[in-house]
Design an enzyme around this catalytic site. Structure first.
Site, short mmCIF file in Angstrom:
data_model
loop_
_atom_site.label_atom_id
_atom_site.label_comp_id
_atom_site.label_asym_id
_atom_site.label_seq_id
_atom_site.Cartn_x
_atom_site.Cartn_y
_atom_site.Cartn_z
N THR A 121 0.76 7.67 -5.77
CA THR A 121 0.10 6.89 -6.39
C THR A 121 0.14 6.95 -7.95
O THR A 121 0.35 7.94 -8.51
CB THR A 121 -1.55 6.70 -5.92
OG1 THR A 121 -2.16 6.02 -6.77
CG2 THR A 121 -1.98 8.17 -5.98
N LYS A 152 -3.68 13.58 -3.84
CA LYS A 152 -2.42 13.07 -4.04
C LYS A 152 -1.52 13.79 -4.75
O LYS A 152 -0.42 14.04 -4.68
CB LYS A 152 -2.68 11.40 -4.16
CG LYS A 152 -3.26 10.63 -3.30
CD LYS A 152 -2.35 10.58 -1.82
CE LYS A 152 -1.04 9.83 -1.97
NZ LYS A 152 -0.43 9.93 -0.67
P1 NAD Z 1 -4.44 2.79 4.36
O1 NAD Z 1 -5.73 3.59 4.18
O2 NAD Z 1 -4.52 1.46 4.59
O3 NAD Z 1 -3.59 3.53 5.41
C1 NAD Z 1 -3.48 4.87 5.67
C2 NAD Z 1 -3.00 5.21 7.21
O4 NAD Z 1 -2.87 6.67 7.37
C3 NAD Z 1 -4.14 4.78 8.23
O5 NAD Z 1 -3.32 4.11 9.25
C4 NAD Z 1 -4.20 5.97 8.88
O6 NAD Z 1 -4.90 5.86 10.27
C5 NAD Z 1 -3.44 7.10 8.58
N1 NAD Z 1 -3.56 8.29 8.62
C6 NAD Z 1 -4.73 8.80 7.87
N2 NAD Z 1 -4.92 10.22 7.98
C7 NAD Z 1 -3.89 10.52 9.00
C8 NAD Z 1 -3.44 11.48 9.54
N3 NAD Z 1 -4.10 12.67 9.26
N4 NAD Z 1 -2.37 11.58 10.35
C9 NAD Z 1 -1.89 10.36 10.80
N5 NAD Z 1 -1.93 9.15 9.96
C10 NAD Z 1 -3.07 9.30 9.39
O7 NAD Z 1 -3.53 3.38 3.26
P2 NAD Z 1 -2.72 2.47 2.05
O8 NAD Z 1 -3.42 1.74 0.96
O9 NAD Z 1 -1.72 1.71 3.18
O10 NAD Z 1 -1.78 3.73 1.49
C11 NAD Z 1 -0.70 4.16 2.31
C12 NAD Z 1 -0.07 5.06 1.08
O11 NAD Z 1 0.41 4.47 -0.13
C13 NAD Z 1 -1.09 6.40 0.69
O12 NAD Z 1 -0.30 7.58 0.66
C14 NAD Z 1 -1.68 6.04 -0.68
O13 NAD Z 1 -1.83 6.98 -1.26
C15 NAD Z 1 -0.41 5.21 -1.06
N6 NAD Z 1 -0.65 4.46 -2.24
C16 NAD Z 1 -1.65 3.29 -1.93
C17 NAD Z 1 -1.81 2.18 -2.77
C18 NAD Z 1 -2.72 1.14 -2.85
O14 NAD Z 1 -3.02 0.47 -3.68
N7 NAD Z 1 -3.47 1.09 -1.49
C19 NAD Z 1 -1.12 2.26 -4.20
C20 NAD Z 1 -0.10 3.35 -4.43
C21 NAD Z 1 0.10 4.41 -3.50
O1 DAU Z 2 -3.81 2.65 -8.18
C1 DAU Z 2 -3.21 2.79 -6.83
C2 DAU Z 2 -4.61 3.14 -5.83
O2 DAU Z 2 -5.12 1.71 -5.95
C3 DAU Z 2 -4.46 3.80 -4.49
O3 DAU Z 2 -3.79 4.98 -4.77
C4 DAU Z 2 -5.58 3.62 -3.73
O4 DAU Z 2 -5.32 4.10 -2.47
C5 DAU Z 2 -6.21 2.32 -3.52
O5 DAU Z 2 -7.30 2.31 -3.11
C6 DAU Z 2 -6.45 1.74 -5.18
O6 DAU Z 2 -7.40 2.61 -5.83
P1 DAU Z 2 -8.62 1.85 -6.45
O7 DAU Z 2 -9.77 2.82 -6.75
O8 DAU Z 2 -8.05 1.28 -7.96
O9 DAU Z 2 -8.70 0.62 -5.59
P2 DAU Z 2 -10.21 -0.38 -5.07
O10 DAU Z 2 -9.37 -1.47 -4.23
O11 DAU Z 2 -11.01 0.61 -4.46
O12 DAU Z 2 -10.67 -0.80 -6.32
C7 DAU Z 2 -9.88 -1.55 -7.37
C8 DAU Z 2 -11.16 -1.75 -8.84
O13 DAU Z 2 -12.02 -2.53 -8.28
C9 DAU Z 2 -11.58 -0.54 -9.00
O14 DAU Z 2 -11.66 -0.74 -10.65
C10 DAU Z 2 -13.15 -0.66 -8.59
C11 DAU Z 2 -13.37 -2.12 -8.21
N1 DAU Z 2 -14.07 -2.48 -7.08
C12 DAU Z 2 -13.75 -2.14 -6.14
C13 DAU Z 2 -14.78 -2.61 -4.94
C14 DAU Z 2 -14.42 -2.09 -3.48
C15 DAU Z 2 -14.99 -3.45 -7.58
O15 DAU Z 2 -15.33 -3.88 -8.61
N2 DAU Z 2 -15.95 -4.06 -6.48
C16 DAU Z 2 -15.59 -3.53 -4.98
O16 DAU Z 2 -16.38 -4.01 -4.17
#
Ligand code: NAD
Ligand code: DAU
Length: 340
Positions: A121, A152
Site C-alpha cells: 500500500t 504492511k
Molecule cells: P480485504 O480486507 O478485502 O481482504 C483481505 C483478505 O485476506 C480476506 O479475504 C481475508 O479473509 C484474507 N486474510 C486475512 N488474513 C488472512 C490469513 N491470515 N490467511 C489467509 N487469508 C487471510 O483486503 P483488500 O482491500 O482486498 O486488500 C488486499 C491487499 O491489498 C492487502 O494486502 C492490502 O494491504 C493491499 N492494498 C489494499 C488497498 C485498498 O485500497 N483496499 C490499497 C493498496 C493495497
Molecule cells: O491507501 C491505500 C489504503 O486505502 C489501503 O492500504 C487500506 O487497506 C484501505 O483500507 C485504504 O485505507 P484508508 O484508511 O484510506 O481507507 P478507508 O476506506 O478506511 O477510508 C478512506 C477515507 O475516508 C479516510 O480518509 C477515512 C475516511 N472515512 C472512512 C470511513 C469508513 C470517512 O470519512 N468516513 C467513513 O465512514
C-alpha cells in the site's frame, strides 16, 4: 505464469484480481484464504471450477503453505488485515497476519524457489501536506502512521531483505486507495453507498479535507498482471491512476449520483492519527512496463460501483449490520462526544 497461488483471493482486491486473470489469461488459480469477516465466498461464484480452486486456510499455517506453494509457478500475496480503524482497536491481528503471515510466505517461496509478487500500500510512505507538490515515488522513505500501515511496511521490508539476503525472486507493488465491486462495507465508499441504500445517513470523519488517490480495482489488477509478466525481480512498482480527491468531494459525488441532497451527511469523530493525503506518481510503471489505467473518470467509476451495490444487496446486507455494530462498539468519540 500458468499456476498462480493467490492469497486473500476471497477479499476485495484479491477477488477482482482472480476475475481479471480468468478473463485475461489462461492461468489456473488456487485461492488461499482464511475467510475472515472481510472475505466473501460469493465474490468467487460463477468462475470456472476447472481453473479456480479455493482452499480455506491461514497463511500463518506453515504446513499448509509449504504444501501449496511448490504446486505453483508464482504466489501473488494479497492476504492481510486491511482496515485502519480496526488496527487501532486490535493491532495484534495485524501483526500476526501481515508480518508473521508474510514471513511464512517468504520462507515457503525461498524453500521451494517460487516467484513471489507482494501486494502493498501507499500508506507505508506516511502522508503528505495538501499543498505538497511532491507525490510518493519508489524512492520515498518509509514513514507509516497506523498499526496497519506499520505492519504492511514491516512486511515490505521482510520481502526486500529476503530478496537481498536469500536471492528470492520477488517483486513488490504499493497501490493507492481502491474502489469497485466486492469491497467490504466497512470501507469509505461502500459504507456510504450502502448507508444510502439502507436508509441511513452517510458518515464523514472530521472535516472531510483528507485526500485519497482513488483507483479502480480492475486497474490495480491489470497493473499486477503487467508486473507479473514483465516486472524485474527485486523492484518495487507504485500503482496509481491520478485520482486524488478529498473525502468531502467523493461523498458529495456519491450523494448526488444517488439522488440525494449534498448536505445529507453527518460529520462524525475523526480517526485518531488520520493520514492527511496520499498521492502516487506511477511514472515508472507507465514508462517502463507500458501500463495505463482504464478508469480515468472517478464519477463514471462510482456510478458503476453504485449500480453494483444496488444490484447485489445479498452480497453485502448481512455484513452491513455487523459492521455498523462494530463501529458503534469501537466507541470513537470526538472532543464533544460525537460518536461514529
Ligand atoms: P480485504 O480486507 O478485502 O481482504 C483481505 C483478505 O485476506 C480476506 O479475504 C481475508 O479473509 C484474507 N486474510 C486475512 N488474513 C488472512 C490469513 N491470515 N490467511 C489467509 N487469508 C487471510 O483486503 P483488500 O482491500 O482486498 O486488500 C488486499 C491487499 O491489498 C492487502 O494486502 C492490502 O494491504 C493491499 N492494498 C489494499 C488497498 C485498498 O485500497 N483496499 C490499497 C493498496 C493495497
Ligand atoms: O491507501 C491505500 C489504503 O486505502 C489501503 O492500504 C487500506 O487497506 C484501505 O483500507 C485504504 O485505507 P484508508 O484508511 O484510506 O481507507 P478507508 O476506506 O478506511 O477510508 C478512506 C477515507 O475516508 C479516510 O480518509 C477515512 C475516511 N472515512 C472512512 C470511513 C469508513 C470517512 O470519512 N468516513 C467513513 O465512514
Amino acid at each position: 505464469m500458468k499456476r498462480i497461488l493467490v492469497t486473500g483471493g476471497a477479499g476485495f482486491i484479491g477477488a477482482n484480481f482472480v476475475h481479471h486473470m480468468i478473463a485475461h489469461s489462461d492461468s489456473e488459480i488456487t485461492v488461499l484464504d482464511k475467510m475472515t469477516y472481510a472475505a466473501n465466498r460469493q465474490s468467487l461464484e460463477g468462475l470456472d471450477s476447472k481453473r479456480v480452486n479455493v482452499v480455506v486456510g491461514d497463511i500463518c499455517d506453515y504446513v499448509l503453505v509449504n504444501e501449496l506453494v511448490p504446486q505453483h509457478d508464482a504466489v501473488v500475496h494479497f492476504a492481510a488485515e486491511t482496515h485502519n480503524d480496526n488496527s487501532l482497536h486490535d493491532p495484534r491481528s495485524f501483526v500476526n497476519a501481515n508480518i508473521l503471515g508474510t514471513f511464512e510466505i517468504l520462507e515457503a517461496v525461498r524453500n521451494h524457489s517460487v516467484r513471489l509478487h507482494h501486494i502493498s500500500t501507499d500508506e507505508v510512505y506516511g502522508d503528505l501536506e495538501l499543498d505538497d507538490p511532491q507525490r510518493f515515488t519508489e524512492s520515498t522513505p518509509y514513514k507509516p502512521s497506523s498499526p496497519y500501515s506499520a505492519s504492511k511496511a514491516s512486511s515490505d521490508l521482510l520481502v526486500k531483505a529476503w530478496v537481498r539476503s536469500f536471492g528470492i525472486e520477488a517483486t513488490l507493488s504499493n497501490c493507492s486507495n481502491n474502489y469497485g465491486p466486492y469491497q467490504h462495507v466497512e470501507k469509505f465508499i461502500p459504507r456510504q453507498i450502502t448507508n444510502i441504500l439502507a436508509g441511513q445517513r452517510t458518515k464523514l470523519y472530521g472535516n472531510g479535507k483528507n485526500v485519497r488517490d482513488w483507483i479502480h480495482a480492475s486497474d490495480h489488477s491489470s497493473a499486477v498482471k503487467r508486473i507479473l509478466e514483465s516486472g524485474e525481480s527485486g523492484r518495487t512498482y507504485l500503482i496509481g491512476a491520478d485520482g486524488e480527491r478529498n473525502n468531502l468531494d467523493v461523498l458529495c459525488m456519491i450523494l448526488s449520483l444517488m439522488g440525494k441532497d449534498e448536505n445529507e451527511f453527518e460529520r462524525v469523530a475523526d480517526r485518531p492519527g488520520h493520514d492527511l493525503r496520499y498521492a502516487i506518481d506511477s511514472t515508472v510503471l507507465r514508462t517502463e512496463l507500458g501500463w495505463r489505467p482504464q478508469y480515468t473518470n472517478l464519477e463514471h467509476g462510482l456510478e458503476q460501483t453504485i449500480a453494483w451495490y444496488r444490484e447485489n444487496r445479498s452480497w453485502w446486507e448481512s455484513a452491513k449490520a455487523q459492521t455498523e455494530e462494530r463501529y458503534r462498539s469501537q466507541h470513537v468519540t470526538d472532543a464533544v462526544g460525537v460518536a461514529r
